[in-house]
Scaffold this motif. Structure first.
Motif, PDB file in Angstrom:
ATOM      1  N   UNK A  58     -21.163   8.184  12.952  1.00 14.37           N
ATOM      2  CA  UNK A  58     -21.945   8.924  11.950  1.00 14.37           C
ATOM      3  C   UNK A  58     -21.492  10.389  11.918  1.00 14.37           C
ATOM      4  N   UNK A  59     -21.338  10.983  13.099  1.00 14.36           N
ATOM      5  CA  UNK A  59     -20.940  12.390  13.169  1.00 14.36           C
ATOM      6  C   UNK A  59     -19.535  12.579  12.606  1.00 14.36           C
ATOM      7  N   UNK A  60     -18.668  11.597  12.802  1.00 12.71           N
ATOM      8  CA  UNK A  60     -17.289  11.654  12.295  1.00 12.71           C
ATOM      9  C   UNK A  60     -17.280  11.836  10.775  1.00 12.71           C
ATOM     10  N   UNK A  61     -18.183  11.141  10.063  1.00 14.49           N
ATOM     11  CA  UNK A  61     -18.189  11.213   8.596  1.00 14.49           C
ATOM     12  C   UNK A  61     -18.813  12.517   8.083  1.00 14.49           C
ATOM     13  N   UNK A  62     -19.674  13.140   8.884  1.00 16.07           N
ATOM     14  CA  UNK A  62     -20.195  14.458   8.529  1.00 16.07           C
ATOM     15  C   UNK A  62     -21.364  14.482   7.552  1.00 16.07           C
ATOM     16  N   UNK A  63     -21.793  13.341   7.014  1.00 15.84           N
ATOM     17  CA  UNK A  63     -22.965  13.336   6.126  1.00 15.84           C
ATOM     18  C   UNK A  63     -24.240  13.575   6.929  1.00 15.84           C
ATOM     19  N   UNK A  64     -25.201  14.238   6.308  1.00 12.95           N
ATOM     20  CA  UNK A  64     -26.479  14.499   6.981  1.00 12.95           C
ATOM     21  C   UNK A  64     -27.519  13.415   6.691  1.00 12.95           C
ATOM     22  N   UNK A  65     -27.152  12.468   5.842  1.00 12.26           N
ATOM     23  CA  UNK A  65     -28.075  11.383   5.492  1.00 12.26           C
ATOM     24  C   UNK A  65     -27.483  10.048   5.914  1.00 12.26           C
ATOM     25  N   UNK A  66     -28.353   9.196   6.454  1.00  9.56           N
ATOM     26  CA  UNK A  66     -27.919   7.876   6.928  1.00  9.56           C
ATOM     27  C   UNK A  66     -28.845   6.822   6.321  1.00  9.56           C
ATOM     28  N   UNK A  67     -28.248   5.760   5.820  1.00 10.92           N
ATOM     29  CA  UNK A  67     -29.064   4.639   5.313  1.00 10.92           C
ATOM     30  C   UNK A  67     -28.779   3.404   6.153  1.00 10.92           C
ATOM     31  N   UNK A  68     -29.841   2.839   6.719  1.00 14.31           N
ATOM     32  CA  UNK A  68     -29.731   1.580   7.475  1.00 14.31           C
ATOM     33  C   UNK A  68     -29.947   0.445   6.486  1.00 14.31           C
ATOM     34  N   UNK A  69     -28.942  -0.398   6.337  1.00 17.32           N
ATOM     35  CA  UNK A  69     -29.030  -1.449   5.346  1.00 17.32           C
ATOM     36  C   UNK A  69     -28.505  -2.753   5.927  1.00 17.32           C
ATOM     37  N   UNK A  70     -28.378  -3.777   5.066  1.00 16.73           N
ATOM     38  CA  UNK A  70     -28.024  -5.065   5.645  1.00 16.73           C
ATOM     39  C   UNK A  70     -26.913  -5.775   4.913  1.00 16.73           C
ATOM     40  N   UNK A  71     -27.027  -6.973   5.530  1.00 21.09           N
ATOM     41  CA  UNK A  71     -27.917  -7.664   6.493  1.00 21.09           C
ATOM     42  C   UNK A  71     -29.336  -7.103   6.480  1.00 21.09           C
ATOM     43  N   UNK A  72     -30.067  -7.384   7.529  1.00 14.10           N
ATOM     44  CA  UNK A  72     -31.447  -6.928   7.596  1.00 14.10           C
ATOM     45  C   UNK A  72     -31.652  -6.085   8.861  1.00 14.10           C
ATOM     46  N   UNK A  73     -31.813  -4.749   8.704  1.00 14.40           N
ATOM     47  CA  UNK A  73     -31.943  -3.878   9.878  1.00 14.40           C
ATOM     48  C   UNK A  73     -33.121  -4.208  10.785  1.00 14.40           C
ATOM     49  N   UNK A  74     -34.237  -4.702  10.211  1.00 15.56           N
ATOM     50  CA  UNK A  74     -35.442  -4.853  11.034  1.00 15.56           C
ATOM     51  C   UNK A  74     -35.356  -5.987  12.054  1.00 15.56           C
ATOM     52  N   UNK A  75     -34.322  -6.825  11.974  1.00 17.44           N
ATOM     53  CA  UNK A  75     -34.210  -7.888  12.991  1.00 17.44           C
ATOM     54  C   UNK A  75     -33.446  -7.408  14.228  1.00 17.44           C
ATOM     55  N   UNK A  76     -32.944  -6.173  14.189  1.00 21.21           N
ATOM     56  CA  UNK A  76     -32.249  -5.630  15.361  1.00 21.21           C
ATOM     57  C   UNK A  76     -33.283  -5.234  16.421  1.00 21.21           C
ATOM     58  N   UNK A  77     -33.060  -5.683  17.658  1.00 18.26           N
ATOM     59  CA  UNK A  77     -33.934  -5.254  18.743  1.00 18.26           C
ATOM     60  C   UNK A  77     -33.679  -3.767  18.997  1.00 18.26           C
ATOM     61  N   UNK A  78     -34.653  -3.042  19.397  1.00 16.45           N
ATOM     62  CA  UNK A  78     -34.505  -1.622  19.741  1.00 16.45           C
ATOM     63  C   UNK A  78     -34.109  -0.760  18.537  1.00 16.45           C
ATOM     64  N   UNK A  79     -34.493  -1.174  17.333  1.00 17.80           N
ATOM     65  CA  UNK A  79     -34.140  -0.369  16.160  1.00 17.80           C
ATOM     66  C   UNK A  79     -34.705   1.055  16.277  1.00 17.80           C
ATOM     67  N   UNK A  80     -35.925   1.155  16.825  1.00 17.60           N
ATOM     68  CA  UNK A  80     -36.568   2.455  16.971  1.00 17.60           C
ATOM     69  C   UNK A  80     -35.766   3.414  17.849  1.00 17.60           C
TER      70      UNK A  80
END
Ligand code: SF4
Length: 208
Positions: A58-80
């Motif tokens: 994420x830091x490599x790309x330099x954008x200040x905004x990140x979008x978690x998308x899918x697939x489905x992000x909410x099925x990832x354990x430890x998403x928080x």
């Protein structure tokens, strides 16, 4: 340290919904709890990355905004844990979800876009789905979506409601989307704000 199933991390612009044009880095997770026939997520391509490895990209790309998308992000354990890490690094973090599962870390997100899938209505009614978001986007698949839009509107409180054209067989079905949008707004003429059209700009201009 947790591992996350990632399909791809890439820099682009948001192409749909309220934040069209915003420069963002997308974290596209692998795997989903649904299986839509038009899905453009290549389910077999995945890598396992830790929070630190994700943050470095994420830091490599330099954008200040990140979008978690899918697939489905909410099925990832430890998403928080991952979301907190991104927030600690000063990022604006948004979630794009099908809404079947309410994430336990919901309050950490700066923006939530829910895209419920009409052909899975019974799954939504059976699950503890998400009930609050910033925007709701529903793909204009068939005439069935008019009733589905009404049901989702009563179940998800949001600031903006959108209908998106279906992209299938190499075509974007704008006319059907406009026809269904008009129908939905007629049926729900007593609720504000009205449903609006969300075109997938990234598909029109050819960016991923
Ligand atoms: S909900 Fe989204 S990611 Fe999941 S199968 Fe449907 S289109 Fe693909």
């Amino acid at each position: 340290m947790a591992n996350y199933h990632i399909h791809r991390i890439f820099s682009s612009i948001q192409g749909e919904g309220r934040n069209v044009g915003r420069p963002v880095t997308f974290i596209r997770f692998a795997g989903c709890n649904l299986a839509c026939r038009w899905c453009d997520t290549h389910k077999d391509e995945r890598m396992l990355l830790t929070e630190d490895q994700i943050l470095n990209r994420i830091l490599f790309y330099g954008n200040k905004s990140v979008i978690l998308t899918g697939g489905e992000p909410t099925i990832q354990h430890e998403l928080g844990v991952l979301v907190q890490k991104l927030k600690d690094a000063g990022m604006w973090v948004a979630l794009e979800t099908n809404g079947i599962k309410a994430p336990s870390c919901q309050e950490l997100f700066d923006y939530i876009a829910v895209s419920p899938k009409s052909h899975y209505l019974s799954r939504y009614l059976d699950n503890i789905m998400i009930h609050k978001a910033n925007e709701v986007r529903i793909v204009a698949e068939t005439d069935e979506i008019t009733a589905f839009c009404k049901t989702m509107r009563s179940r998800i409180e949001a600031e903006n409601y959108y209908i998106s054209p279906l992209h299938s067989d190499g075509r974007i079905h704008y006319r059907r989307a406009l026809r269904l949008l008009t129908k939905v707004n007629k049926i729900m003429s007593d609720v504000m704000p009205p449903w609006c059209l969300s075109i997938q700009m990234h598909k029109i201009i050819g960016v991923r």
